[in-house]
Motif scaffolding. Sequence first.
Motif, PDB file in Angstrom:
ATOM      1  N   VAL A  69      49.134  26.406  37.970  1.00  0.00           N
ATOM      2  CA  VAL A  69      49.216  26.112  36.533  1.00  0.00           C
ATOM      3  C   VAL A  69      47.859  26.334  35.875  1.00  0.00           C
ATOM      4  N   LEU A  70      46.799  25.796  36.495  1.00  0.00           N
ATOM      5  CA  LEU A  70      45.456  25.968  35.949  1.00  0.00           C
ATOM      6  C   LEU A  70      45.050  27.439  35.934  1.00  0.00           C
ATOM      7  N   THR A  71      45.381  28.154  37.019  1.00  0.00           N
ATOM      8  CA  THR A  71      45.053  29.576  37.106  1.00  0.00           C
ATOM      9  C   THR A  71      45.780  30.390  36.046  1.00  0.00           C
ATOM     10  N   THR A  72      47.052  30.083  35.831  1.00  0.00           N
ATOM     11  CA  THR A  72      47.837  30.795  34.816  1.00  0.00           C
ATOM     12  C   THR A  72      47.252  30.577  33.426  1.00  0.00           C
ATOM     13  N   ILE A  73      46.832  29.344  33.153  1.00  0.00           N
ATOM     14  CA  ILE A  73      46.214  29.052  31.848  1.00  0.00           C
ATOM     15  C   ILE A  73      44.927  29.850  31.682  1.00  0.00           C
ATOM     16  N   ASP A  79      42.994  37.018  29.200  1.00  0.00           N
ATOM     17  CA  ASP A  79      43.723  38.135  28.568  1.00  0.00           C
ATOM     18  C   ASP A  79      43.545  38.131  27.059  1.00  0.00           C
ATOM     19  N   PHE A  80      43.468  36.935  26.498  1.00  0.00           N
ATOM     20  CA  PHE A  80      43.303  36.824  25.048  1.00  0.00           C
ATOM     21  C   PHE A  80      41.881  37.202  24.620  1.00  0.00           C
ATOM     22  N   LEU A  81      40.890  36.733  25.377  1.00  0.00           N
ATOM     23  CA  LEU A  81      39.499  36.969  25.007  1.00  0.00           C
ATOM     24  C   LEU A  81      39.000  38.347  25.409  1.00  0.00           C
ATOM     25  N   LEU A  82      39.517  38.867  26.530  1.00  0.00           N
ATOM     26  CA  LEU A  82      39.046  40.159  27.058  1.00  0.00           C
ATOM     27  C   LEU A  82      40.222  41.088  27.335  1.00  0.00           C
ATOM     28  N   LEU A  89      38.435  41.109  39.757  1.00  0.00           N
ATOM     29  CA  LEU A  89      38.254  39.693  40.049  1.00  0.00           C
ATOM     30  C   LEU A  89      38.832  38.813  38.948  1.00  0.00           C
ATOM     31  N   LEU A  90      38.799  39.292  37.717  1.00  0.00           N
ATOM     32  CA  LEU A  90      39.289  38.499  36.590  1.00  0.00           C
ATOM     33  C   LEU A  90      40.767  38.731  36.294  1.00  0.00           C
ATOM     34  N   LYS A  91      41.271  39.936  36.586  1.00  0.00           N
ATOM     35  CA  LYS A  91      42.611  40.309  36.124  1.00  0.00           C
ATOM     36  C   LYS A  91      43.675  40.380  37.224  1.00  0.00           C
ATOM     37  N   SER A  92      43.282  40.292  38.494  1.00  0.00           N
ATOM     38  CA  SER A  92      44.256  40.436  39.579  1.00  0.00           C
ATOM     39  C   SER A  92      45.010  39.130  39.822  1.00  0.00           C
ATOM     40  N   LYS A  93      46.279  39.088  39.410  1.00  0.00           N
ATOM     41  CA  LYS A  93      47.098  37.900  39.633  1.00  0.00           C
ATOM     42  C   LYS A  93      47.376  37.687  41.114  1.00  0.00           C
ATOM     43  N   LYS A  94      47.477  38.789  41.851  1.00  0.00           N
ATOM     44  CA  LYS A  94      47.713  38.684  43.291  1.00  0.00           C
ATOM     45  C   LYS A  94      46.537  37.996  43.976  1.00  0.00           C
ATOM     46  N   LEU A  95      45.327  38.405  43.625  1.00  0.00           N
ATOM     47  CA  LEU A  95      44.133  37.788  44.194  1.00  0.00           C
ATOM     48  C   LEU A  95      44.067  36.315  43.825  1.00  0.00           C
ATOM     49  N   HIS A  96      44.368  36.003  42.583  1.00  0.00           N
ATOM     50  CA  HIS A  96      44.332  34.613  42.135  1.00  0.00           C
ATOM     51  C   HIS A  96      45.363  33.762  42.889  1.00  0.00           C
ATOM     52  N   THR A  97      46.547  34.324  43.121  1.00  0.00           N
ATOM     53  CA  THR A  97      47.593  33.598  43.844  1.00  0.00           C
ATOM     54  C   THR A  97      47.171  33.320  45.282  1.00  0.00           C
ATOM     55  N   ILE A  98      46.590  34.319  45.931  1.00  0.00           N
ATOM     56  CA  ILE A  98      46.113  34.136  47.310  1.00  0.00           C
ATOM     57  C   ILE A  98      45.035  33.047  47.365  1.00  0.00           C
ATOM     58  N   PHE A  99      44.133  33.075  46.378  1.00  0.00           N
ATOM     59  CA  PHE A  99      43.090  32.046  46.319  1.00  0.00           C
ATOM     60  C   PHE A  99      43.722  30.658  46.175  1.00  0.00           C
TER      61      PHE A  99
END
Length: 337
Positions: A69-73, A79-82, A89-99
């Motif tokens: 939830v925190l990661t999705t926010i 995405d809004f700011l950049l 590192l900033l845009k990979s949802k797969k990487l974020h999910t694994i983390f």
Amino acid sequence: MLIWYRLNGLTIKWATLYKEIFKILLAIFLISSFSIWLFYYIYVPDGSIIVEICFLCFAIFMHLAIFLVLTTIVEKIIDFLLPNVDIYLLKSKKLHTIFCILAAFLFTTVGFLAVASPPTVKSIDLKIKNLPPSFEKFSISLITDIHIGPSVGQKRVKQIVDISNSLQPDVVTVVGDTVDGFLPYLSERALPLANLKSKYGTFAVTGNHEYYHSDIDKWIEFFQNQLNLTVLLNDHKIISKYQKSNETICIAGVDDYFTKRLFIDGHKMDPDKALSACPQNGTTILLVHQPHAAAKILDETKQKVDLVLSGHHHGGGLYITYPFAYFFQGSIIGVLL
């Protein structure tokens, strides 16, 4: 749904067979996580491996849900700011999910090792203004949130009792959430509490979890008759080391704050009733399960209170909930002066 969506997103490039196997394992994980609620309503053997596995799955689920939830926010904000920046590192949802998955397993492992270890003792020296001289070095064993239930059995309870007894306290206080389930299923697991030893007695109050399952009055009867606990229901007990001495400690206890929303005869937090007969020239110790209820009582009561002993949030509980525990409860430790 978020966990299912994000975890399935990892399998985009997998072969169909592996995708199906992964979905089956994910479904088993989710079913195991939520099956813990069933264990409160059926009898399960003390120390059941299946129960332990399901509670571990639930812990992983809770951590994973919060992290995702925190990661999705954060992703939405990035995405809004950049919108035009393409940094892996900033845009990979797969990487974020694994983390998030790795972090959930790490935090769960740390938590499991903590609860699998013997209970720890934290010694705190407190200076209380105008404490009667005869009570210098008076010691209190504070026990809270044992949560005797599907995942906490007799072995753990006995450990707690043995450690408390080894301290040779003057008084033992049990400040709520002692049990978490139905009396017929848990009575045997709670029996070691009858062996708690102290010079002046063992005093208990109710927590919110005592009201969730069995008839609260049956639990209280069991606490008093079978476990030798003096349950303070908006009541008090006065301790004096010497007969006819004016030097006293008054231990008062209130029903849990949760009773404010219940309509159970004889159960509603009433601090004025609990404190009204405590001598003003002695020391008053208040037992109240929830810290934010303690803070509310201290703000509103005109009665003298020197020390409050509370529990409820398990020292912050899940490590990532520390900020929430402090925000909603106003304290991480269970002692207020």
